[in-house]
Motif scaffolding. Structure first.
Motif, PDB file in Angstrom:
ATOM      1  N   TRP A 284      46.294  37.088  44.391  1.00  0.00           N
ATOM      2  CA  TRP A 284      45.303  36.091  43.972  1.00  0.00           C
ATOM      3  C   TRP A 284      44.545  35.480  45.161  1.00  0.00           C
ATOM      4  N   SER A 300      40.997  33.292  37.947  1.00  0.00           N
ATOM      5  CA  SER A 300      40.725  34.405  38.860  1.00  0.00           C
ATOM      6  C   SER A 300      40.620  35.746  38.156  1.00  0.00           C
ATOM      7  N   ASN A 332      40.405  38.313  44.221  1.00  0.00           N
ATOM      8  CA  ASN A 332      41.056  37.603  45.316  1.00  0.00           C
ATOM      9  C   ASN A 332      40.167  36.463  45.790  1.00  0.00           C
ATOM     10  N   GLN A 333      40.741  35.234  45.861  1.00  0.00           N
ATOM     11  CA  GLN A 333      39.953  34.054  46.182  1.00  0.00           C
ATOM     12  C   GLN A 333      39.516  33.990  47.634  1.00  0.00           C
ATOM     13  N   HIS A 336      37.730  38.192  48.069  1.00  0.00           N
ATOM     14  CA  HIS A 336      36.753  38.450  46.997  1.00  0.00           C
ATOM     15  C   HIS A 336      36.728  39.916  46.557  1.00  0.00           C
TER      16      HIS A 336
END
Length: 612
Positions: A284, A300, A332-333, A336
């Motif tokens: 994540w 997400s 994915n934070q 990306h």
């Protein structure tokens, strides 16, 4: 001498060697309740009835080799003149004079503080018994670490007899690797009174060392001077071995998880708390100190997958199902990028409410990439196969129709020549026209035979949950063809099932969706969007499915031709997809049509009848 004898506050008796009282000072007279004259001449055993012990006292004075009892207090019972008894501490010593040897006896009345002394002694014995029976080890040492006291449990831990332990230094019991640290801590304790707790190993008469926890404190004497140490020792071998086995098991599990690209999560839906491993954070893109919530995790999810995932999850909760499995993409934070994951979880309920979700997450990105590549290959092969099938079918039709069409042409030429001649031969003309009719019937019969050959497979009608079919179809297509295209679902809940041929309806959906995707890509319409809406039409007892995209759409002059065979706007297309799709929907009792509106993109509708 007599004056000094009289003023001494302690009770004093002076006897000869036979135990006859020669003189008693005032304190002794008051103690026993006799006058000086009455006491003089009495034998000592008349005041102290324990004759056996007093007799030994006299004997030791007569035998100078045995001095064990001399000059030491003895606790005896004495008797006053009124017959009452009291407890005394008696001490004796020789008194030399120029002419004679006397025995000087000093008496202390301890009857007042004896019960307290007895209680102290009993308490000390009780404490010793308790220490000896304790389930933890107790050990006392001097200031250099030599053992002065050890209880039974400590003896059991070290596998050494209690007597063997006395005088042994604690460091000799400690594992050689742990001795430097133990010595350092012990020195700090002795010098600075720094108590310590230390996990170490005892290796004494055992192949495997015993793991122990050692808690050590310094003790002092009555004058507050350091006199030694006392330690509580707990055998933690079983706990340490269990902990070591658990650690090894966790390491193996972690290695297995890494190899399988697995993560574990535990979501408390009531408290909105999440526990998960490092793998989840990495997928994540969260930092290790970042608090997680259920909303953060679901936020997400890739927009193209969120609607279908939310619908499946809601249906799972509505049905009270415990097992929940789904595949979707996570963004994915931090980096990306997208990661395909497979979620397998178990849902716990409190009453009718879901309270907890426990499960595993697996990174299936490589598998998805492989599937997409395989699907592209299958699509390319499928297109080629369709073209080949179309070519072969056209060749077969041309071959079968060539002869009757040639015959019709010949008969027509004969009829035309007959009509153009000056003299019309009615029989010849009739024969030519009859031949045209027969050959036309032959063409129709041949076409029916070809269609029968192409439709030899049979499929069965079944009850279909249209929402589930749409989600399954989208999931299948998303794995292969949805790069850069966002799908939005608007599903009406609680619909009754439709009746039809599942495979045929799925083929129609796949064809319509792929047509939209290809149109969007050919027009470079980024970002691409496809909307699928499901709604019921009660008055017609059917469900209507609407597909709309944001592609280039269709020109008005093309609309009337799109359902005709061999009409196509795609490069390499054969123009049979929409024709076959309409035929399949109609064979399932529904209708398929194109909606010519001013909205951007193309809009297709089709209906299917409900089972009831």
């Amino acid at each position: 001498m007599q004056a000094l004898f009289a003023v001494i506050p302690n009770a004093l008796l002076l006897t000869d060697k036979l135990g006859v009282i020669v003189e008693a000072n005032p304190a002794a007279q008051n103690m026993f309740g006799y006058s000086a004259d009455a006491m003089t001449g009495l034998r000592i055993e008349s005041l102290i009835p324990d004759y056996y012990l007093t007799h030994r006292i006299w004997q030791q004075h007569q035998n100078p080799q045995d001095k064990r009892l001399a000059d030491q207090g003895r606790l005896l019972f004495a008797q006053r003149s009124d017959g009452s008894q009291f407890q005394i501490d008696i001490r004796s010593s020789d008194l030399q004079t120029p002419n004679k040897v006397f025995i000087l006896i000093t008496l202390y009345d301890i009857s007042t503080h004896w019960p307290q002394t007895q209680r102290i002694s009993e308490n000390a014995e009780s404490q010793r018994a308790m220490i000896d029976q304790a389930i933890v080890g107790f050990v006392r040492t001097d200031l250099i670490g030599n053992i002065t006291l050890a209880n039974n449990c400590f003896s059991t831990i070290t596998h050494l007899d209690q007597h063997a332990l006395l005088g042994m230094n604690m460091l000799t019991l400690t594992h050689p690797d742990d001795r430097p640290r133990h010595f350092e801590l012990f020195q700090r304790l002795v010098k600075f009174d720094h108590s310590f707790t230390f996990e170490t190993r005892y290796q004494q008469n055992k192949e495997e060392p015993a793991w122990v926890t050692l808690s050590v404190s310094r003790i002092c004497d009555a004058l507050r001077r350091p006199s030694g140490t006392v330690a509580v020792v707990m055998d933690i071998s079983a706990r340490t071995l269990t902990s070591h086995a658990l650690k090894c098991s966790e390491e193996r599990l972690e290695l297995a998880k890494r190899a399988a690209k697995l993560g574990i999560f535990d979501i408390d839906l009531i408290q909105n708390k999440i526990q998960c491993d490092r793998f989840i954070y990495d997928i994540w893109g969260f930092t290790s100190d970042e608090p997680l919530s259920y909303e953060k995790l679901t936020a997400s999810i890739h927009p193209e997958d969120k609607t279908s995932r939310d619908w499946v999850f809601a249906e799972t909760l509505k049905n009270g199902t415990h097992e929940y499995e789904i595949e979707y993409r996570v963004i994915n934070q931090q980096k990306h990028h997208e990661t395909w994951i497979s979620v397998n979880s178990h849902i716990f309920y409190e009453g009718q409410q879901a309270s907890r979700i426990v499960g595993v997450v697996q990174d299936i990105s490589k598998r998805k990439l492989s599937e997409q590549k395989s699907q592209r290959n299958r699509t390319a092969l499928g297109t080629l196969l369709k073209q080949q099938v179309a070519n072969q079918t056209a060749s077969a039709i041309a071959h079968e129709l060539n002869q009757p069409l040639t015959a019709i042409s010949a008969y027509s030429e004969v009829a035309l020549k007959t009509l153009q001649s000056k003299t019309i031969n009615a029989d010849q003309l009739n024969k030519a026209l009859q031949g045209c009719i027969e050959q036309a019937h032959r063409v129709g019969h041949t076409l029916h035979e070809l269609l029968n050959v192409l439709n030899t497979n049979t499929i069965n009608l079944e009850l279909i949950d249209i929402n589930t079919l749409i989600i399954d179809t989208l999931t299948h297509i998303q794995a292969d063809d949805f790069d850069g295209v966002h799908a939005e679902l608007q599903l009406e809940a609680g619909l009754p099932p439709v009746i039809g041929y599942r495979i045929q309806i799925a083929m129609v959906l796949i064809n319509l969706i792929r047509n939209s995707i290809e149109a969007i890509r050919d027009a470079n319409s980024a970002p691409g969007a496809i909307s699928l809406t499901v709604r019921s039409i009660a008055e017609k007892n059917c469900v209507q499915i609407t597909l709309q995209d944001n592609g280039p759409g269709l020109k008005e002059d093309m609309v009337k031709s799109i359902f005709e065979p061999f009409f196509t706007t795609k490069t390499g297309g054969i123009g049979m997809g929409l024709t076959i799709s309409r035929a399949l929907i109609e064979s399932n009792g529904g209708h398929l049509w194109f909606d010519l509106k001013n909205d951007p993109g193309a809009i297709f509708h089709f209906t299917l009848p409900f089972a009831v």
